[in-house]
Design a protein around this motif. Structure first.
Motif, short mmCIF file in Angstrom:
data_model
loop_
_atom_site.label_atom_id
_atom_site.label_comp_id
_atom_site.label_asym_id
_atom_site.label_seq_id
_atom_site.Cartn_x
_atom_site.Cartn_y
_atom_site.Cartn_z
N LEU A 10 0.84 -1.20 0.00
CA LEU A 10 0.00 0.00 0.00
C LEU A 10 0.88 1.25 0.00
CD1 LEU A 10 -2.99 1.14 0.31
CD2 LEU A 10 -2.44 1.31 2.74
N PHE A 13 2.62 1.60 -3.38
CA PHE A 13 1.66 1.97 -4.41
C PHE A 13 1.44 3.48 -4.42
CE2 PHE A 13 -2.73 2.78 -5.75
CZ PHE A 13 -2.76 2.13 -6.97
N TYR A 14 1.21 4.08 -3.24
CA TYR A 14 0.92 5.51 -3.20
C TYR A 14 2.16 6.37 -3.36
CZ TYR A 14 -3.90 4.58 -2.60
OH TYR A 14 -5.18 4.16 -2.84
N LEU A 74 -8.99 9.35 -2.12
CA LEU A 74 -9.62 8.55 -3.17
C LEU A 74 -11.04 9.03 -3.46
CD1 LEU A 74 -8.27 5.07 -2.11
CD2 LEU A 74 -7.82 6.19 -4.30
N GLN A 108 -11.43 1.87 -7.68
CA GLN A 108 -11.23 2.89 -6.65
C GLN A 108 -11.78 2.40 -5.30
OE1 GLN A 108 -8.90 4.81 -8.49
NE2 GLN A 108 -9.72 6.35 -7.14
N PHE A 111 -9.38 0.05 -3.75
CA PHE A 111 -8.29 0.80 -3.12
C PHE A 111 -8.75 1.36 -1.78
CE2 PHE A 111 -6.71 1.72 -7.66
CZ PHE A 111 -5.99 0.54 -7.69
N TRP A 114 -8.71 -1.49 0.63
CA TRP A 114 -7.32 -1.84 0.97
C TRP A 114 -6.82 -0.94 2.10
CZ3 TRP A 114 -3.02 -1.31 -3.32
CH2 TRP A 114 -1.83 -1.85 -2.88
#
Length: 127
Positions: A10, A13-14, A74, A108, A111, A114
Motif C-alpha cells: 500500500l 503503491f501511493y 480517493l 477505486q 483501493f 485496501w
C-alpha cells in the motif's frame, strides 16, 4: 507476513503513484474537470499527499490516520475519474481504452477497502 505485504505494498503503491504526478503531470491535468480551478496546484497537492500518506502508512502510530487520509483522497479524486470516462466517451483520447476507464471506477473502491483493511495492522504482532 501477509500483513507486512499489504502495508508495504500500500505504501509503495501511493509513493509511486504520487511521484508519477511529477513525472507525468499532463496525464493528471487532462483528467481534471474544467470546473476545478488551479489544476497545476491540485496536481502537485495530490501527488504530495499520496507520497506523504504512503510514507505515513509505514509508521504504525500514523497508519490509521494515513489510511483515513488515503480514503478521503480517493473519494476526492473520484469525480476526476468519472470526468475522464465521460470525456473519453465524447471522443477525447487519453491513450487509455474506454473499457479500462470503466474498470477503473470500481477499482477505486477496492483501493478504499485496501486502505481500510490495513488501518489497524500492527506489524510487530504479525507472523
Amino acid at each position: 507476513m501477509m500483513k507486512k505485504f499489504f502495508v508495504y505494498s500500500l505504501a509503495l503503491f501511493y509513493i509511486v503513484a504520487g511521484t508519477n504526478h511529477f513525472f507525468s503531470p499532463e496525464f493528471y491535468l487532462e483528467m481534471m474537470p474544467d470546473y476545478l480551478p488551479f489544476h497545476e496546484l491540485l496536481n502537485v497537492t495530490s501527488g504530495l499527499s499520496e507520497i506523504t500518506l504512503g510514507l505515513l502508512v509505514l509508521y504504525e502510530r500514523m497508519r490509521k490516520l494515513a489510511c483515513y487520509g488515503l480514503i478521503l483522497l480517493l473519494l476526492a479524486i473520484y469525480p476526476a475519474n468519472i470526468n475522464m470516462l465521460l470525456e473519453a466517451l465524447d471522443g477525447k483520447d487519453f491513450g487509455v481504452p474506454i473499457w479500462a476507464l470503466y474498470v477503473r471506477l470500481p477499482f477505486q473502491f477496492l483501493f478504499i477497502y485496501w486502505a481500510w483493511a490495513v488501518r489497524d495492522f500492527k506489524l510487530s504482532e504479525s507472523t
